[in-house]
Design a protein around this motif. Structure first.
Motif, PDB file in Angstrom:
ATOM      1  N   ALA A 199       1.166  -1.180   0.238  1.00 25.49           N
ATOM      2  CA  ALA A 199      -0.374   0.259   0.322  1.00 25.49           C
ATOM      3  C   ALA A 199       1.266   1.331  -0.319  1.00 25.49           C
ATOM      4  O   ALA A 199       0.039   2.587  -1.140  1.00 25.49           O
ATOM      5  CB  ALA A 199      -0.836   0.163   1.207  1.00 25.49           C
ATOM      6  N   SER A 200       1.811   1.676   0.970  1.00 26.46           N
ATOM      7  CA  SER A 200       2.959   2.514   0.821  1.00 26.46           C
ATOM      8  C   SER A 200       3.700   2.701  -0.525  1.00 26.46           C
ATOM      9  O   SER A 200       3.524   4.012  -0.513  1.00 26.46           O
ATOM     10  CB  SER A 200       4.150   3.285   1.585  1.00 26.46           C
ATOM     11  OG  SER A 200       5.214   1.379   1.654  1.00 26.46           O
ATOM     12  N   LEU A 206       4.269   6.212  -4.946  1.00 24.64           N
ATOM     13  CA  LEU A 206       4.240   5.748  -6.640  1.00 24.64           C
ATOM     14  C   LEU A 206       3.309   7.186  -7.367  1.00 24.64           C
ATOM     15  O   LEU A 206       3.529   7.346  -7.995  1.00 24.64           O
ATOM     16  CB  LEU A 206       3.874   4.412  -7.099  1.00 24.64           C
ATOM     17  CG  LEU A 206       5.622   3.537  -6.928  1.00 24.64           C
ATOM     18  CD1 LEU A 206       4.413   2.146  -7.329  1.00 24.64           C
ATOM     19  CD2 LEU A 206       6.376   4.420  -7.505  1.00 24.64           C
ATOM     20  N   PRO A 207       1.621   6.880  -6.854  1.00 23.87           N
ATOM     21  CA  PRO A 207       1.002   8.066  -7.512  1.00 23.87           C
ATOM     22  C   PRO A 207       1.770   9.498  -7.230  1.00 23.87           C
ATOM     23  O   PRO A 207       1.796  10.396  -7.442  1.00 23.87           O
ATOM     24  CB  PRO A 207      -0.573   7.736  -6.621  1.00 23.87           C
ATOM     25  CG  PRO A 207      -0.371   5.978  -6.339  1.00 23.87           C
ATOM     26  CD  PRO A 207       1.416   6.172  -5.530  1.00 23.87           C
ATOM     27  N   TYR A 208       2.453   9.491  -5.666  1.00 25.61           N
ATOM     28  CA  TYR A 208       2.470  11.178  -5.469  1.00 25.61           C
ATOM     29  C   TYR A 208       3.358  11.692  -5.978  1.00 25.61           C
ATOM     30  O   TYR A 208       4.119  12.537  -7.045  1.00 25.61           O
ATOM     31  CB  TYR A 208       2.644  11.120  -3.616  1.00 25.61           C
ATOM     32  CG  TYR A 208       3.293  12.145  -3.050  1.00 25.61           C
ATOM     33  CD1 TYR A 208       3.056  13.406  -3.309  1.00 25.61           C
ATOM     34  CD2 TYR A 208       5.639  12.601  -3.694  1.00 25.61           C
ATOM     35  CE1 TYR A 208       3.671  13.858  -2.734  1.00 25.61           C
ATOM     36  CE2 TYR A 208       5.888  13.670  -3.692  1.00 25.61           C
ATOM     37  CZ  TYR A 208       5.315  14.825  -2.736  1.00 25.61           C
ATOM     38  OH  TYR A 208       5.341  15.375  -2.103  1.00 25.61           O
ATOM     39  N   GLY A 210       4.335  10.029  -9.741  1.00 20.97           N
ATOM     40  CA  GLY A 210       4.582  10.165 -10.753  1.00 20.97           C
ATOM     41  C   GLY A 210       3.551  11.744 -11.156  1.00 20.97           C
ATOM     42  O   GLY A 210       2.514  11.691 -12.021  1.00 20.97           O
ATOM     43  N   GLY A 211       2.756  12.185 -10.145  1.00 18.92           N
ATOM     44  CA  GLY A 211       1.171  12.502 -10.245  1.00 18.92           C
ATOM     45  C   GLY A 211      -0.040  12.709 -10.401  1.00 18.92           C
ATOM     46  O   GLY A 211       0.082  13.281 -10.820  1.00 18.92           O
ATOM     47  N   TYR A 212      -0.301  11.440  -9.807  1.00 17.93           N
ATOM     48  CA  TYR A 212      -1.662  10.625  -9.221  1.00 17.93           C
ATOM     49  C   TYR A 212      -2.025  10.708  -9.062  1.00 17.93           C
ATOM     50  O   TYR A 212      -2.955   9.710  -9.101  1.00 17.93           O
ATOM     51  CB  TYR A 212      -1.578   9.853 -11.276  1.00 17.93           C
ATOM     52  CG  TYR A 212      -0.831   8.724 -11.080  1.00 17.93           C
ATOM     53  CD1 TYR A 212      -1.434   7.818 -10.453  1.00 17.93           C
ATOM     54  CD2 TYR A 212       0.543   8.882 -11.597  1.00 17.93           C
ATOM     55  CE1 TYR A 212      -0.515   6.269  -9.884  1.00 17.93           C
ATOM     56  CE2 TYR A 212       1.042   7.611 -11.255  1.00 17.93           C
ATOM     57  CZ  TYR A 212       0.768   6.303 -10.299  1.00 17.93           C
ATOM     58  OH  TYR A 212       1.080   5.043 -10.159  1.00 17.93           O
ATOM     59  N   GLN A 213      -1.841  11.322  -7.281  1.00 16.23           N
ATOM     60  CA  GLN A 213      -2.339  11.174  -6.606  1.00 16.23           C
ATOM     61  C   GLN A 213      -4.031  11.362  -6.793  1.00 16.23           C
ATOM     62  O   GLN A 213      -4.576  10.570  -5.751  1.00 16.23           O
ATOM     63  CB  GLN A 213      -1.874  11.857  -5.317  1.00 16.23           C
ATOM     64  CG  GLN A 213      -1.215  11.349  -3.963  1.00 16.23           C
ATOM     65  CD  GLN A 213      -1.006  12.335  -3.100  1.00 16.23           C
ATOM     66  OE1 GLN A 213      -0.289  13.995  -4.020  1.00 16.23           O
ATOM     67  NE2 GLN A 213      -0.241  11.670  -2.192  1.00 16.23           N
ATOM     68  N   GLU A 214      -4.442  12.063  -7.150  1.00  9.37           N
ATOM     69  CA  GLU A 214      -5.581  12.155  -7.279  1.00  9.37           C
ATOM     70  C   GLU A 214      -6.721  11.298  -7.888  1.00  9.37           C
ATOM     71  O   GLU A 214      -7.786  11.045  -7.861  1.00  9.37           O
ATOM     72  CB  GLU A 214      -5.909  14.218  -7.724  1.00  9.37           C
ATOM     73  CG  GLU A 214      -6.346  13.720  -8.973  1.00  9.37           C
ATOM     74  CD  GLU A 214      -4.419  13.408  -9.926  1.00  9.37           C
ATOM     75  OE1 GLU A 214      -3.307  13.560  -8.987  1.00  9.37           O
ATOM     76  OE2 GLU A 214      -4.547  13.521 -11.089  1.00  9.37           O
ATOM     77  N   GLN A 215      -5.975  10.208  -8.551  1.00  7.56           N
ATOM     78  CA  GLN A 215      -6.965   9.474  -8.884  1.00  7.56           C
ATOM     79  C   GLN A 215      -7.144   8.423  -8.429  1.00  7.56           C
ATOM     80  O   GLN A 215      -7.668   7.122  -8.573  1.00  7.56           O
ATOM     81  CB  GLN A 215      -6.359   8.505 -10.312  1.00  7.56           C
ATOM     82  CG  GLN A 215      -5.634   9.463 -11.823  1.00  7.56           C
ATOM     83  CD  GLN A 215      -5.012   9.221 -12.560  1.00  7.56           C
ATOM     84  OE1 GLN A 215      -4.598   7.946 -13.099  1.00  7.56           O
ATOM     85  NE2 GLN A 215      -4.564   9.622 -13.622  1.00  7.56           N
ATOM     86  N   VAL A 216      -6.095   8.543  -7.389  1.00  6.51           N
ATOM     87  CA  VAL A 216      -6.370   7.064  -6.389  1.00  6.51           C
ATOM     88  C   VAL A 216      -7.915   7.244  -5.657  1.00  6.51           C
ATOM     89  O   VAL A 216      -7.644   7.528  -4.804  1.00  6.51           O
ATOM     90  CB  VAL A 216      -5.311   6.655  -5.389  1.00  6.51           C
ATOM     91  CG1 VAL A 216      -4.949   5.314  -5.039  1.00  6.51           C
ATOM     92  CG2 VAL A 216      -3.947   6.912  -6.256  1.00  6.51           C
TER      93      VAL A 216
END
Ligand SMILES: [Zn+2]
Length: 289
Positions: A199-200, A206-208, A210-216
């Protein structure tokens, strides 16, 4: 979880059990690159061990050090329980893995004590310095592992293992060559179950980074569904890149239908596998026509 009920005569119990050793740089690399294959080996009763060469203690935006290393260790162990494999995490700082003689000896000792038949790792041309170091360390161990006076207190193997690289798309100085492609469709949901344990990484770092954190999605089960879709795209791309090898291995029709894959590119520095070695080392592939 024990050996799959599908094991039987002609499987590992009756023939030689394979020992497959996978080295990754961080506590999710082995799962990502070879988790599906690991599940297929286990279903036939073969042994698989993952080794993370670092403890992952810098791979986050708000956690770090000991607490993150311990969290990532627990995530790795949870993934290992799903696959019923051993998952070792070395206590070396993330980002600081060096291809030194001392660390090479750690790799040699692990190849020997696990009696590795097949060893997988990153290539030495990769964006991440720890990945590159793993590639160099395993390459540098590939021949030296046979020399009895290197690490003389750990008996050498009767023959060097076959060494292979897991999939990447770096092109300099050479592009990745697909030698073996594995259909991971039948085990893909369980591979995602393994990744879901990290999960970490999968839902935070990885989302942070890669700049796609808002998709999670904020919570399960939505984020598990999101992860599976993301991973189906990633390993669907691997299947497309490996399509020729998939069709060679599975035949035109089935090879064309494979939706997710993992691959191996053999190293020139380990033992060179003959066609019969490939069939033995990848026992879940269909027998050549
Ligand atoms: Zn990594």
């Amino acid at each position: 979880m024990g050996v799959s009920a599908t094991s039987g005569p002609g499987d590992a119990a009756a023939e030689k059990q394979l020992n497959v050793l996978v080295f990754g740089a961080h506590p999710d690399d082995c799962d990502l690159r070879f988790g599906g294959a690991a599940l297929k080996y286990r279903a036939l009763g073969h042994r698989v061990k993952f080794v993370s060469m670092t403890n992952g203690d810098t791979g986050h935006y708000s956690m770090g050090g000991g607490p993150l290393a311990r969290r990532r260790y627990q995530e790795a162990q949870a993934a290992a329980r799903i696959a019923d494999i051993e998952y070792e995490v070395l206590d070396i700082h993330n980002g600081e893995l060096e291809p030194s003689v001392m660390v090479r000896k750690l790799v040699i000792e692990r190849m020997r004590t696990f009696a590795a038949d097949l060893v997988l790792c990153h290539r030495a041309n990769d964006y991440h310095p720890d990945h590159r170091s793993v590639g160099l360390l395993v390459q540098d161990a590939a021949y030296i592992v046979t020399v009895p006076n290197v690490c003389p207190l750990t008996p050498p193997l009767p023959q060097a293992p076959v060494v292979g690289y897991t999939f990447d798309e770096f092109t300099l100085p050479t592009s990745y060559r697909v030698d073996v492609a594995v259909d991971t469709d039948p085990v893909f949901a369980r591979k995602v179950d393994m990744l879901h344990c990290h999960a970490s990484q999968m839902y935070e770092w990885l989302p942070y980074n890669g700049g796609y954190q808002e998709q999670v999605p904020a919570a399960d089960p939505a984020r598990r569904v999101w992860l599976e879709e993301r991973m189906r795209q990633r390993f669907g791309h691997v299947a497309d890149v490996a399509r020729q090898a998939l069709q060679r291995a599975y035949g035109d029709e089935r090879g064309a239908a494979v939706r997710t894959a993992e691959t191996v590119s053999f190293s020139e520095y380990g033992r060179r596998p003959r066609p019969e070695d490939v069939a033995r080392l990848f026992p879940f592939l269909p027998a050549p026509a």
